[in-house]
Enzyme design. Structure first.
Site, PDB file in Angstrom:
ATOM      1  N   HIS A 188       0.864  -1.181   0.000  1.00  0.00           N
ATOM      2  CA  HIS A 188       0.000   0.000   0.000  1.00  0.00           C
ATOM      3  C   HIS A 188       0.899   1.229   0.000  1.00  0.00           C
ATOM      4  CE1 HIS A 188      -3.661   2.381   0.797  1.00  0.00           C
ATOM      5  NE2 HIS A 188      -2.823   3.166   1.449  1.00  0.00           N
ATOM      6  N   CYS A 189       0.731   2.061  -1.014  1.00  0.00           N
ATOM      7  CA  CYS A 189       1.587   3.239  -1.158  1.00  0.00           C
ATOM      8  C   CYS A 189       0.862   4.475  -0.657  1.00  0.00           C
ATOM      9  CB  CYS A 189       1.994   3.417  -2.625  1.00  0.00           C
ATOM     10  SG  CYS A 189       3.069   4.844  -2.897  1.00  0.00           S
ATOM     11  N   PRO A 190       1.348   5.108   0.403  1.00  0.00           N
ATOM     12  CA  PRO A 190       0.683   6.324   0.899  1.00  0.00           C
ATOM     13  C   PRO A 190       0.845   7.511  -0.033  1.00  0.00           C
ATOM     14  CG  PRO A 190       2.722   5.933   2.107  1.00  0.00           C
ATOM     15  CD  PRO A 190       2.518   4.735   1.232  1.00  0.00           C
TER      16      PRO A 190
END
Length: 205
Positions: A35-37
Site C-alpha cells: 500500500h503506497c501512501p
C-alpha cells in the site's frame, strides 16, 4: 475439478493466489505488492507496471535535471561565472531545487532498483518477506526452496511489463495503458513450463 479458492477471513470473499488483504483499503488486492501512501492506493496486479515505470521515469528525470545543472553550479562555486540574479531568493531556490532533485533521484532510484530486483525475481514486496521465512524453515528441515513464480529473468521481465508480439519492448517508453497479462487470479508457474500441456497464459508471451 476446479481447485478450491481460499476465503479471506477479514472481508469474507474469495482470495485468489498472490492476493492479500489491505487493512488500509479494507479489501483484498490481486497480486498485492504494497500500500503506497504517496499515491493513496494499493499497488497490485493492475497498476504495478505503472508504479514501477513511474519510479524509473522519475529517477531518470531527477538525474537528468541534476546533470544539466551541475556545470552551472560548478561555475558558480568557482566564481568563474557571475549570474546577475534579480533576487537572492531566486538563487537560493535554484540551488535548492538542484540539490532536491539529486536527493529525490537517489531515494527514488533506490526504490526503483529494489522493484526491478523483485520484478526480475518474479516476486512482490510481500512475497519477498514471506519467502524469507519460508527459506529459513526449508533450510532448517534440509529441504530446497523454490519460488514457483520465478520463470527466469527475461520471462519475468516480459510478463511484468506485458511485453509480447503485440507490445514490443519500446512500448515501455510510451506513457499509455497496456493491460497486464492474465486476470490476476491465476499465474504462470515454473511447473507449467515443464508440463506437456500448454498453459493459457503462455500464449500471451
Amino acid at each position: 475439478m476446479q481447485p478450491r479458492v481460499p476465503t479471506c477471513y477479514k472481508c469474507k470473499r474469495p482470495k485468489p493466489e498472490r492476493a492479500h488483504h489491505c487493512s488500509i483499503c479494507n479489501r483484498c488486492v490481486l497480486k498485492m505488492d504494497h500500500h503506497c501512501p504517496w499515491v493513496n492506493n494499493c499497488v497490485g496486479h493492475f497498476n504495478h507496471r505503472y508504479f514501477a515505470l513511474f519510479l524509473i521515469y522519475l529517477t531518470i528525470a531527477c538525474f537528468y535535471f541534476f546533470a544539466v545543472n551541475l556545470p552551472i553550479l560548478y561555475k558558480m562555486w568557482n566564481d568563474s561565472w557571475v549570474i546577475n540574479w534579480p533576487n537572492p531568493i531566486i538563487q537560493t531556490c535554484y540551488i535548492f531545487s538542484v540539490l532536491l532533485a539529486s536527493a529525490i533521484g537517489l531515494a527514488v532510484g533506490f526504490m526503483a532498483g529494489w522493484h526491478l530486483f523483485l520484478i526480475m525475481s518474479g516476486l512482490t514486496t510481500i512475497e519477498h518477506g514471506l519467502n524469507q521465512d519460508a527459506q529459513m524453515f526449508a533450510r532448517a528441515r534440509g529441504e530446497p526452496f523454490v519460488n514457483e513464480y520465478d520463470l527466469g529473468t527475461v520471462r519475468n521481465f516480459k510478463i511484468f511489463f506485458s511485453i509480447n508480439a503485440s507490445n514490443p519492448w519500446w512500448t515501455l517508453l510510451i506513457p499509455r495503458r497496456y493491460p497486464p497479462i492474465g486476470d490476476g487470479t491465476s499465474f504462470l508457474k515454473a511447473s507449467h513450463l515443464l508440463s506437456r500441456n500448454e498453459h493459457p497464459l503462455e500464449k500471451s508471451l
